[in-house]
Design a protein around this motif. Structure first.
Motif, PDB file in Angstrom:
ATOM      1  N   THR A  67     -24.796  71.565   9.121  1.00 42.46           N
ATOM      2  CA  THR A  67     -26.663  71.694   9.100  1.00 42.46           C
ATOM      3  C   THR A  67     -26.646  70.708   8.048  1.00 42.46           C
ATOM      4  O   THR A  67     -27.437  69.830   7.597  1.00 42.46           O
ATOM      5  CB  THR A  67     -26.730  72.706   8.552  1.00 42.46           C
ATOM      6  N   ARG A  68     -25.951  71.140   6.804  1.00 39.26           N
ATOM      7  CA  ARG A  68     -26.104  70.121   5.329  1.00 39.26           C
ATOM      8  C   ARG A  68     -25.800  68.625   5.640  1.00 39.26           C
ATOM      9  O   ARG A  68     -26.387  68.037   4.954  1.00 39.26           O
ATOM     10  CB  ARG A  68     -25.292  70.792   4.098  1.00 39.26           C
ATOM     11  N   LEU A  69     -23.877  68.940   6.295  1.00 42.33           N
ATOM     12  CA  LEU A  69     -23.762  67.478   6.491  1.00 42.33           C
ATOM     13  C   LEU A  69     -24.186  66.521   7.770  1.00 42.33           C
ATOM     14  O   LEU A  69     -24.182  65.465   7.677  1.00 42.33           O
ATOM     15  CB  LEU A  69     -21.813  67.738   6.786  1.00 42.33           C
ATOM     16  N   GLY A  70     -25.087  67.349   8.723  1.00 40.38           N
ATOM     17  CA  GLY A  70     -25.869  66.869   9.625  1.00 40.38           C
ATOM     18  C   GLY A  70     -24.559  66.219  10.942  1.00 40.38           C
ATOM     19  O   GLY A  70     -25.567  65.789  11.705  1.00 40.38           O
ATOM     20  N   GLN A  71     -23.763  67.959  11.133  1.00 42.56           N
ATOM     21  CA  GLN A  71     -23.003  67.194  11.998  1.00 42.56           C
ATOM     22  C   GLN A  71     -23.398  68.205  12.910  1.00 42.56           C
ATOM     23  O   GLN A  71     -23.820  68.773  12.698  1.00 42.56           O
ATOM     24  CB  GLN A  71     -21.561  67.627  11.276  1.00 42.56           C
TER      25      GLN A  71
ATOM     26  N   GLY B 204     -15.365  59.602   2.998  1.00 46.76           N
ATOM     27  CA  GLY B 204     -15.132  59.286   1.391  1.00 46.76           C
ATOM     28  C   GLY B 204     -15.751  60.718   1.070  1.00 46.76           C
ATOM     29  O   GLY B 204     -15.568  62.208   1.588  1.00 46.76           O
ATOM     30  N   GLU B 205     -15.973  60.910  -0.122  1.00 44.78           N
ATOM     31  CA  GLU B 205     -16.275  61.980  -1.831  1.00 44.78           C
ATOM     32  C   GLU B 205     -17.911  62.206  -0.782  1.00 44.78           C
ATOM     33  O   GLU B 205     -17.929  63.367  -0.279  1.00 44.78           O
ATOM     34  CB  GLU B 205     -16.764  61.543  -2.383  1.00 44.78           C
ATOM     35  N   ASN B 206     -18.907  61.706   0.003  1.00 40.71           N
ATOM     36  CA  ASN B 206     -20.274  62.338   0.844  1.00 40.71           C
ATOM     37  C   ASN B 206     -19.653  61.945   2.251  1.00 40.71           C
ATOM     38  O   ASN B 206     -20.623  62.802   3.042  1.00 40.71           O
ATOM     39  CB  ASN B 206     -21.031  60.711   0.218  1.00 40.71           C
ATOM     40  N   ARG B 207     -18.676  62.360   2.772  1.00 39.26           N
ATOM     41  CA  ARG B 207     -18.474  62.505   4.313  1.00 39.26           C
ATOM     42  C   ARG B 207     -18.278  61.566   5.499  1.00 39.26           C
ATOM     43  O   ARG B 207     -18.802  62.164   6.206  1.00 39.26           O
ATOM     44  CB  ARG B 207     -18.804  63.533   4.529  1.00 39.26           C
ATOM     45  N   GLN B 208     -19.154  60.417   4.579  1.00 37.93           N
ATOM     46  CA  GLN B 208     -19.353  59.290   5.751  1.00 37.93           C
ATOM     47  C   GLN B 208     -18.242  58.696   5.353  1.00 37.93           C
ATOM     48  O   GLN B 208     -16.732  58.324   4.705  1.00 37.93           O
ATOM     49  CB  GLN B 208     -20.399  58.152   4.830  1.00 37.93           C
ATOM     50  N   ILE B 209     -17.775  57.864   6.997  1.00 37.48           N
ATOM     51  CA  ILE B 209     -16.668  57.404   6.996  1.00 37.48           C
ATOM     52  C   ILE B 209     -16.574  55.663   6.763  1.00 37.48           C
ATOM     53  O   ILE B 209     -17.267  55.302   6.352  1.00 37.48           O
ATOM     54  CB  ILE B 209     -16.914  56.822   8.849  1.00 37.48           C
ATOM     55  N   LEU B 210     -15.515  55.438   5.736  1.00 40.62           N
ATOM     56  CA  LEU B 210     -14.950  54.883   5.228  1.00 40.62           C
ATOM     57  C   LEU B 210     -15.219  53.358   6.117  1.00 40.62           C
ATOM     58  O   LEU B 210     -14.462  53.118   7.239  1.00 40.62           O
ATOM     59  CB  LEU B 210     -13.279  55.215   3.730  1.00 40.62           C
ATOM     60  N   SER B 211     -15.840  52.080   5.337  1.00 42.84           N
ATOM     61  CA  SER B 211     -15.715  51.476   5.728  1.00 42.84           C
ATOM     62  C   SER B 211     -13.988  50.927   5.958  1.00 42.84           C
ATOM     63  O   SER B 211     -13.841  50.617   5.055  1.00 42.84           O
ATOM     64  CB  SER B 211     -15.957  50.075   5.325  1.00 42.84           C
TER      65      SER B 211
ATOM     66  N   MET C 266      -9.779  60.478  -0.703  1.00 37.62           N
ATOM     67  CA  MET C 266     -10.961  60.079   0.873  1.00 37.62           C
ATOM     68  C   MET C 266      -9.951  61.480   1.810  1.00 37.62           C
ATOM     69  O   MET C 266      -9.069  62.485   0.877  1.00 37.62           O
ATOM     70  CB  MET C 266      -9.947  59.337   2.004  1.00 37.62           C
ATOM     71  N   GLU C 267     -11.010  61.455   2.502  1.00 32.94           N
ATOM     72  CA  GLU C 267      -9.953  63.091   3.834  1.00 32.94           C
ATOM     73  C   GLU C 267      -9.347  62.243   5.511  1.00 32.94           C
ATOM     74  O   GLU C 267     -10.197  61.110   5.523  1.00 32.94           O
ATOM     75  CB  GLU C 267     -11.049  64.458   3.914  1.00 32.94           C
ATOM     76  N   LEU C 268      -8.468  62.393   6.113  1.00 29.30           N
ATOM     77  CA  LEU C 268      -8.791  62.685   6.812  1.00 29.30           C
ATOM     78  C   LEU C 268      -9.254  63.231   8.071  1.00 29.30           C
ATOM     79  O   LEU C 268      -9.211  64.472   7.792  1.00 29.30           O
ATOM     80  CB  LEU C 268      -6.923  62.031   7.454  1.00 29.30           C
ATOM     81  N   VAL C 269     -10.110  63.223   9.554  1.00 32.04           N
ATOM     82  CA  VAL C 269     -10.571  63.821  10.194  1.00 32.04           C
ATOM     83  C   VAL C 269     -10.056  63.913  11.221  1.00 32.04           C
ATOM     84  O   VAL C 269     -10.151  62.233  12.145  1.00 32.04           O
ATOM     85  CB  VAL C 269     -12.107  63.447  10.257  1.00 32.04           C
ATOM     86  N   LEU C 270      -9.322  64.320  12.491  1.00 34.31           N
ATOM     87  CA  LEU C 270      -9.017  64.465  13.881  1.00 34.31           C
ATOM     88  C   LEU C 270      -9.453  65.085  13.800  1.00 34.31           C
ATOM     89  O   LEU C 270      -9.264  66.428  14.416  1.00 34.31           O
ATOM     90  CB  LEU C 270      -7.342  65.062  13.165  1.00 34.31           C
ATOM     91  N   THR C 271      -9.378  64.778  15.428  1.00 34.27           N
ATOM     92  CA  THR C 271     -10.737  64.997  16.275  1.00 34.27           C
ATOM     93  C   THR C 271     -10.032  65.574  17.786  1.00 34.27           C
ATOM     94  O   THR C 271      -9.785  64.274  18.664  1.00 34.27           O
ATOM     95  CB  THR C 271     -12.265  64.963  16.892  1.00 34.27           C
ATOM     96  N   LEU C 272      -9.427  66.504  18.658  1.00 34.17           N
ATOM     97  CA  LEU C 272      -9.058  66.755  19.230  1.00 34.17           C
ATOM     98  C   LEU C 272     -10.590  67.455  20.993  1.00 34.17           C
ATOM     99  O   LEU C 272     -11.269  68.233  20.454  1.00 34.17           O
ATOM    100  CB  LEU C 272      -8.178  67.815  19.462  1.00 34.17           C
TER     101      LEU C 272
END
Length: 194
Positions: free
Chosen positions: A61-65, A111-118, A162-168
């Motif tokens: 909820t906090r991240l709007g996901q 990034g730190e704010n969990r937004q997709i990096l450009s 940064m973080e890497l996000v892998l969605t299966l």
């Protein structure tokens, strides 16, 4: 009398500060209640189900996901490489290894704010399984770097963590009870720009 008031105020300050601080830490951390670690990857397999813990629900909820349902897929996040070092945008990383059976997957950096990096101009900030030089049953190999790379390259720009996000999507591990026993690509740091 004044001594008692000061003592009560001090105790309340510790209780409120400690409670708020621990809740904030539980929401910010990727390794917390309900998480499953698979090498450098962390996931919340019960997220998006009725069995999800309150912290997972609050985090989404906090991240709007919008959480994927258990039968839809699973999201894995890596904030460090396989050696435990934090992921940095100024470094080059190689993801290599097997993926569990999946109909479709995506990979992007946040990034730190969990937004997709450009990404740098003209390049995509995310990859998906249909845009890669890869076939089911073969080990996956992707390079994450600010510099152009041959074959499969996820372009990132800037400096900092940064973080890497892998969605299966549509994968049997999202509905299985043994999520932690699957194999996922390792993340190896190749070099860093000073």
């Amino acid at each position: 009398m004044l001594k008692t008031v000061i003592f009560v105020a001090f105790v309340l300050l510790i209780a409120l500060g400690g409670g708020a601080g621990s809740a904030w830490l539980a929401l910010e951390s990727t390794r917390t209640i309900g998480s499953v670690e698979i090498g450098p990857w962390v996931t919340f397999p019960r997220q998006g189900t009725h069995e999800a813990d309150p912290y997972s629900r609050a985090r989404s909820t906090r991240l709007g996901q919008l959480s994927l349902g258990q039968a839809e897929g699973i999201v894995l996040v890596a904030g460090s490489d396989s050696a435990g070092r934090p992921l940095l945008r100024q470094c080059t990383y190689q993801l290599q290894g097997d993926l569990p059976p999946t109909r479709f997957f995506t990979l992007h950096a946040t990034g730190e704010n969990r937004q997709i990096l450009s990404a740098p101009a003209r390049f995509s900030s995310a990859l998906h399984s249909r845009s890669l030089l890869w076939r089911h049953g073969q080990p996956l190999k992707i390079v994450v770097s600010a510099r152009p790379q041959p074959e499969n390259w996820l372009a990132v720009a800037g400096t900092g963590p940064m973080e890497l996000v892998l969605t299966l999507v549509d994968t049997p591990i999202s509905t299985g009870a043994r999520v932690g026993e699957t194999s996922l690509p390792g993340i190896t740091r190749m070099e860093c720009d000073v």
